[in-house]
Each structure stands twice: as C-alpha cells, then as structure tokens.
Scaffold this active site. Structure first.
Site, PDB file in Angstrom:
ATOM      1  N   TYR A 138     -14.775  -0.947   9.600  1.00 43.22           N
ATOM      2  CA  TYR A 138     -13.387  -0.516   9.767  1.00 43.22           C
ATOM      3  C   TYR A 138     -12.889  -0.902  11.164  1.00 43.22           C
ATOM      4  CZ  TYR A 138      -9.437   2.814   9.794  1.00 43.22           C
ATOM      5  OH  TYR A 138      -8.203   3.401   9.859  1.00 43.22           O
TER       6      TYR A 138
ATOM      7  N   GLY B 165       0.834  -1.211   0.000  1.00 40.10           N
ATOM      8  CA  GLY B 165       0.000   0.000   0.000  1.00 40.10           C
ATOM      9  C   GLY B 165       0.863   1.252   0.000  1.00 40.10           C
TER      10      GLY B 165
ATOM     11  N   ILE C 116      -2.473  -7.276  -1.684  1.00 38.70           N
ATOM     12  CA  ILE C 116      -2.465  -7.956  -0.388  1.00 38.70           C
ATOM     13  C   ILE C 116      -3.429  -9.148  -0.343  1.00 38.70           C
ATOM     14  CG2 ILE C 116      -4.231  -6.521   0.762  1.00 38.70           C
ATOM     15  CD1 ILE C 116      -2.223  -6.539   3.209  1.00 38.70           C
TER      16      ILE C 116
HETATM   17  C1  AKB Z   1     -10.415   7.389   9.377  1.00 39.51           C
HETATM   18  O1  AKB Z   1     -10.936   8.465   9.652  1.00 39.51           O
HETATM   19  O2  AKB Z   1     -11.023   6.415   8.913  1.00 39.51           O
HETATM   20  C2  AKB Z   1      -8.936   7.239   9.666  1.00 39.51           C
HETATM   21  C3  AKB Z   1      -8.681   6.727  11.031  1.00 39.51           C
HETATM   22  C4  AKB Z   1      -8.828   7.606  12.190  1.00 39.51           C
HETATM   23  O3  AKB Z   1      -8.334   5.590  11.204  1.00 39.51           O
HETATM   24  N1  AKB Z   1      -8.277   8.478   9.454  1.00 39.51           N
END
Ligand code: AKB
Length: 318
Positions: free
Chosen positions: A143, A8, A55
């Site tokens: 995330y 990356g 990846i």
């Molecule tokens: C996001 O905002 O997704 C990133 C982080 C804080 O991991 N910048």
C-alpha cells in the site's frame, strides 16, 4: 471544476464525496464511476449520472471523460493497507497501473487529477512525531509503495506534461456512512459501531499505538479545497500532509466511555495491522497545507464522537 468523474465512487470516500460534489456543483455532471459488482444504489444512483469505469482499463476512463466532457478526475480506486498485503499484485495493478491510465487520459484530454495519498506513504525510518511534509518515505507495505510511487508519478505528470495533479495524505478516515474495508485504521470506525450496539469492542491494536485520524466531513472538504486552491500559491502538489487529531486505542475508548458509560474494550491483537501501524507516523505536521491553501480542520475527537454516536444511533435504530 464543472464536470467531474469519480473513479471508485461506491467506496468509503467516493460515495460521500460524490454526494458532496453533486450538492456543491449543481450546474455540472458529477459522474459516479463504478466497477461490476459495486454498482451505485439509492441516492448515489438516482441523483446523477453513473458510468462503468474500471481503472485498469484506460479506454473506459477515456469513454467516460469524453461522454461527460470531464475536466476533473477524482481517482479513489485502491486496496487499503491490510488487504493490499494479501493481494500485493492486485494492489499494484489498481494503485499504480490504474493511476498511470488515469494520468495518461488526463494528459490527452486536459483533466485535473486528485489521487489521495496516505499516512501509509511513510515507513519505519520516517520521523514519527509531527512528521514533516518533506521527509523520508521508505514504506515497507505494498500500500505504501503504491502511495509514494503515486505521489512521484503525479508530480512527474505535472512537471513534465503540465497535468494539474494535486493530492493530500489522508489519515485514517472515520465515518458513519460507508464502512472502510481492509485498512489498518478501521478499528477507529468499528469501535463506534460496537459502542452503539452495546457490544464489547475487541481492539486489534495495542495501547500506545498512535495514528492520525480525521472525521470524514473534514477529509471531503480537504479533497475539494485542494482542487479549488489557487495554483500560484502551491509549492507542493503530491501530496500534502493534513491532520486533525491523533489518538491511541486508550484515548478513543475513554472518549467513547464519557458518552456511553457502559462501553467496554478488550485487546485481541492483529499482528499484521500492528506491524503496519507501528511503521506509520504518530502524528503529521500539516503546516504546508495550512500555509499554501489555508487548510484547517473543523472536527476534534470530542466533536467527532458526539456526531458519530448521534448518527450511528439513528442508522442502527438504537
Ligand atoms: C488504511 O488504514 O489502510 C487507510 C489509510 C490510513 O490509508 N485508512
């Protein structure tokens, strides 16, 4: 660290980290791993080797590791928080599937691995102020799920197989070099671009939304220092809280106004980003990083603002 692979390398962190590592480790190879459609260009392309490394394909990682005799992998492949909510399956495939591939190659070939975690690894039930190193991590975003799972998987590979995995939880990262894409903290970069262009900034988060932020030079130094840290001092590995500043939109806007008196901001809220930001900590406690590997930030809001504005004026010809 001698021969380093950055997976990356053309992203927000990778493009700057690659150049820093090439300056600091001139005797070795710092390989810029890239995917099709995001090939390295300019200085990144010309200053060292690059290799196609998707990846999600373990064979490509292994090929680059063998070819350049890699001893350390920086795994920077990820979708940021807001975009991961629109593509959760892909976010898992890259974030967790990709990490699994990387750790397996590292196990077989004896590499150390750095994989950043994030303030996004925390969730609404985490204590929000001075969030401790070891605390509740029940994120409600994909995330965050990939980040907290990645911390666990990386610690597993260390304890079970002895793979030298280390990591930090990055705050929102601010830089004038490569723009972020699809994050919740991106506004703190965009606001500087608006100020330098003389445009009114439309802020997607409401006043009072505090989050940890960090200037890129401090973040890059953290990524190098944790991998160089004396392992006998590390009680934690994946992943360390690191912090340098915490602010809300009103505070950063007022700071910019001190340097750009005509600067204006209005609010145009983004409900997804607001919900994500509300679930993240207001500020992290980074005592463990300070005690275990002497972490110390160099940039506060004032120093960062001066440097951002100076460099963006040059970059944008303003
Ligand atoms: C996001 O905002 O997704 C990133 C982080 C804080 O991991 N910048």
């Amino acid at each position: 660290m001698k021969n380093i692979l950055i997976i990356g390398s053309t992203g927000q962190i990778g493009s700057e980290l690659a150049m820093k590592l090439r300056r600091e480790y001139p005797g070795g190879n710092v390989v810029a791993g890239y995917i099709k459609g995001a090939e390295p260009k300019g200085e990144l392309l010309e200053s060292g080797p690059s290799h196609l490394v998707d990846i999600t394909d373990a064979a490509q990682i292994a090929e680059a590791v063998d070819k350049y005799n890699v001893d350390t992998i920086y795994n920077l492949a990820a979708l940021l928080s807001a975009v991961a909510e629109s593509k959760p399956q892909l976010a898992w495939k890259i974030g967790l599937g990709g990490l699994f591939n990387t750790l397996e190659v590292a196990r077989e070939k004896g590499c150390a691995v750095f994989t950043p975690s994030s303030i996004g690894s925390f969730g609404p039930t985490t204590p929000h102020v001075k969030t401790p190193q070891d605390t509740i991590q029940r994120p409600e975003t994909m995330y965050g799920v990939t980040k907290v799972s990645g911390e666990l998987l990386s610690d597993y590979y260390f304890h079970r197989f002895g793979v030298d995995t280390r990591s930090v939880r990055f705050p929102g990262l601010i830089s004038y070099v490569a723009p972020p894409g699809g994050g919740t903290t991106d506004y703190a970069v965009d606001i500087y671009y608006s100020a330098v262009k003389g445009e009114k900034f439309k802020c997607p988060l409401k006043p009072g939304t505090f989050m940890d932020m960090m200037y890129m030079p401090d973040a890059l130094r953290a990524a190098v220092e944790i991998m160089e840290a004396d392992p006998t001092r590390l009680r934690h590995r994946n992943s360390f809280n690191i912090a340098s500043m915490s602010f809300d939109p009103e505070i950063i806007s007022a700071k910019i106004k001190e340097h750009v008196p005509g600067f204006e901001m209005e609010y145009e809220l983004d409900p997804l980003r607001q919900e994500i930001a509300d679930s993240w900590p207001d500020s992290l406690d980074d005592t463990c990083a300070r005690e275990e590997w002497d972490w110390k930030p160099e940039f506060g809001l004032e120093e960062m603002t001066v440097d951002m504005l100076k460099n963006l004026r040059v970059k944008l010809g303003k």
